[in-house]
Design a protein around this motif. Structure first.
Motif, PDB file in Angstrom:
ATOM      1  N   LYS A 143      16.117 -54.420  23.542  1.00 39.84           N
ATOM      2  CA  LYS A 143      15.533 -54.708  24.588  1.00 39.84           C
ATOM      3  C   LYS A 143      16.254 -55.465  25.608  1.00 39.84           C
ATOM      4  CE  LYS A 143      11.165 -57.260  25.884  1.00 39.84           C
ATOM      5  NZ  LYS A 143      10.006 -57.893  25.257  1.00 39.84           N
ATOM      6  N   THR A 144      16.452 -54.974  26.802  1.00 38.02           N
ATOM      7  CA  THR A 144      17.380 -55.889  27.609  1.00 38.02           C
ATOM      8  C   THR A 144      16.382 -56.101  29.138  1.00 38.02           C
ATOM      9  OG1 THR A 144      18.989 -54.117  27.018  1.00 38.02           O
ATOM     10  CG2 THR A 144      19.600 -55.781  29.001  1.00 38.02           C
ATOM     11  N   ARG A 145      16.209 -57.220  29.389  1.00 38.65           N
ATOM     12  CA  ARG A 145      15.537 -57.753  30.317  1.00 38.65           C
ATOM     13  C   ARG A 145      16.380 -57.662  31.591  1.00 38.65           C
ATOM     14  NH1 ARG A 145      10.810 -59.208  31.543  1.00 38.65           N
ATOM     15  NH2 ARG A 145      10.176 -59.317  29.462  1.00 38.65           N
ATOM     16  N   ILE A 146      15.825 -56.778  32.747  1.00 38.15           N
ATOM     17  CA  ILE A 146      16.703 -56.634  33.776  1.00 38.15           C
ATOM     18  C   ILE A 146      16.122 -57.645  34.684  1.00 38.15           C
ATOM     19  CG2 ILE A 146      17.219 -54.855  35.629  1.00 38.15           C
ATOM     20  CD1 ILE A 146      17.833 -53.648  32.860  1.00 38.15           C
ATOM     21  N   GLY A 187      12.301 -60.293  35.908  1.00 37.75           N
ATOM     22  CA  GLY A 187      11.322 -60.915  35.573  1.00 37.75           C
ATOM     23  C   GLY A 187      10.087 -59.857  35.165  1.00 37.75           C
ATOM     24  N   ARG A 188      10.262 -58.671  35.791  1.00 36.90           N
ATOM     25  CA  ARG A 188       9.183 -57.610  35.560  1.00 36.90           C
ATOM     26  C   ARG A 188       9.825 -56.276  34.875  1.00 36.90           C
ATOM     27  NH1 ARG A 188       4.103 -58.178  38.062  1.00 36.90           N
ATOM     28  NH2 ARG A 188       3.830 -59.954  39.364  1.00 36.90           N
ATOM     29  N   THR A 189      10.990 -56.128  34.903  1.00 36.73           N
ATOM     30  CA  THR A 189      11.514 -54.911  34.471  1.00 36.73           C
ATOM     31  C   THR A 189      12.428 -55.286  33.020  1.00 36.73           C
ATOM     32  OG1 THR A 189      11.981 -54.774  36.864  1.00 36.73           O
ATOM     33  CG2 THR A 189      12.751 -52.898  35.381  1.00 36.73           C
ATOM     34  N   ILE A 190      12.040 -54.287  32.118  1.00 36.37           N
ATOM     35  CA  ILE A 190      12.862 -54.376  30.871  1.00 36.37           C
ATOM     36  C   ILE A 190      13.439 -53.107  30.648  1.00 36.37           C
ATOM     37  CG2 ILE A 190      11.753 -56.445  29.829  1.00 36.37           C
ATOM     38  CD1 ILE A 190      10.541 -53.597  28.185  1.00 36.37           C
ATOM     39  N   GLN A 191      14.405 -53.012  29.599  1.00 38.82           N
ATOM     40  CA  GLN A 191      14.629 -51.552  29.423  1.00 38.82           C
ATOM     41  C   GLN A 191      14.750 -51.591  27.753  1.00 38.82           C
ATOM     42  OE1 GLN A 191      19.270 -50.753  29.660  1.00 38.82           O
ATOM     43  NE2 GLN A 191      18.704 -49.420  31.045  1.00 38.82           N
ATOM     44  N   ILE A 192      14.363 -50.286  27.180  1.00 38.12           N
ATOM     45  CA  ILE A 192      14.304 -50.238  25.897  1.00 38.12           C
ATOM     46  C   ILE A 192      15.340 -49.299  25.049  1.00 38.12           C
ATOM     47  CG2 ILE A 192      12.704 -49.655  23.671  1.00 38.12           C
ATOM     48  CD1 ILE A 192      11.809 -52.284  24.952  1.00 38.12           C
TER      49      ILE A 192
END
Ligand code: R5P
Length: 287
Positions: free
Chosen positions: A184-187, A189-194
């Motif tokens: 899981k990478t947090r791009i 505050g509202r967007t993450i990548q899995i």
């Protein structure tokens, strides 16, 4: 020992009183015309150890907890243990930017004013226990969640990020299946990548266990990835089901087969009872 359940956690308080064979304290509570809350303890708890059970979510339940603590103190309780099934504000556990409040610390300090000990469940990060100025203990819902999932023939249990791998490992031992984690990478505050980092999930029944489902974003992205790589069934489970906004819709549209949560926050997904986990801490550290 007496058990006093706030309105956020009446079921958990009932379960605890039942298992411990302790009386439930009767309380009167009402709202004034301006919506301010009034609470009154109706039983004699003087010189008694009183366990107040109340999740601190949403905000109005924090005020209720403070009033219940004060009422217990005023009623002469010998010792007050506060059980917080879901400790809200735990995710703001540090100053991410200058000028911010450390919300978890602010709430913990206030709860500590009228309590002797605190117990909570799967706090977002364990270090928030140090924000209480009194002994604070935690327990994990993962073993109980794993017992529920064991009936589902799960092949692989996943943590939503590497930091949560221990939970998946614990669950895998109970479920007799493999365990791993998603990347899981947090791009922002509202967007993450899995990313599934080449996990072999084709034709497998997969379960993901997280501490919180809030907007459902983390789980929905995870489900989408697992489906893309051919997972057969995908179960999502969490300790604290906040299910904010369109969370449930997001999870079902992403292709989730079942949503499972404990009753630290009561909802139609609360399929796992938290009282047995809390009981273990009460017995080993408090009673
Ligand atoms: C984050 O670190 C937590 O463990 C959860 O993954 C997160 O709070 C879930 O939030 P959401 O459902 O909004 O993605």
């Amino acid at each position: 020992m007496y058990i006093l359940g706030g309105s956020a956690s009446e079921k958990v308080a009932n379960d605890l009183s039942h298992i411990l064979k302790s009386s439930l304290v009767r309380i009167e509570s009402k709202h004034f015309p301006d919506d301010e809350l009034y609470v009154r303890i109706l039983d004699d708890i003087s010189n008694e150890h009183t366990v107040i059970v109340q999740s601190t979510y949403p905000d109005s339940n924090i005020v209720e907890l403070f009033l219940l603590q004060d009422a217990a103190k005023e009623a002469g309780a010998k010792e007050i243990t506060v059980v917080i099934p879901y400790f809200g504000y735990a995710r703001q556990d540090t100053k991410f930017k200058d000028g911010e409040a450390i919300s978890a610390k602010a709430i913990a300090h206030l709860i500590s004013l009228n309590a002797d000990k605190v117990v909570t469940v799967d706090p977002h990060k364990e270090h928030i226990l140090n924000f209480f100025n009194i002994p604070a203990f935690s327990c994990s819902a993962v073993p109980e969640i794993a017992k529920y999932l064991k009936k589902k023939n799960i092949d692989l249990v996943l943590a939503p990020d590497k930091g949560a791998l221990n939970g998946a490992k614990t669950a895998s031992k109970i479920m007799n299946c493999d365990f791993d984690y998603l990347e899981k990478t947090r791009i922002d505050g509202r967007t993450i990548q899995i990313k599934t980092k080449n996990l072999e999930v084709r034709n497998k029944n997969v379960a993901i266990i997280d501490d919180i489902i809030s907007t459902g974003g983390t789980m929905a992205k995870s489900i989408t990835e697992l489906r893309k790589f051919g997972a057969k069934k995908v179960y999502v489970a969490c300790t604290h089901g906040l299910f904010a906004g369109e969370a449930v819709k997001k999870l079902t549209s992403a292709g989730c087969d079942e949503i499972i949560s404990t009753d630290t926050i009561d909802s139609s997904f609360s399929k796992v009872k938290i009282a047995p986990c809390i009981l273990q801490v009460l017995k080993s550290k408090i009673i």
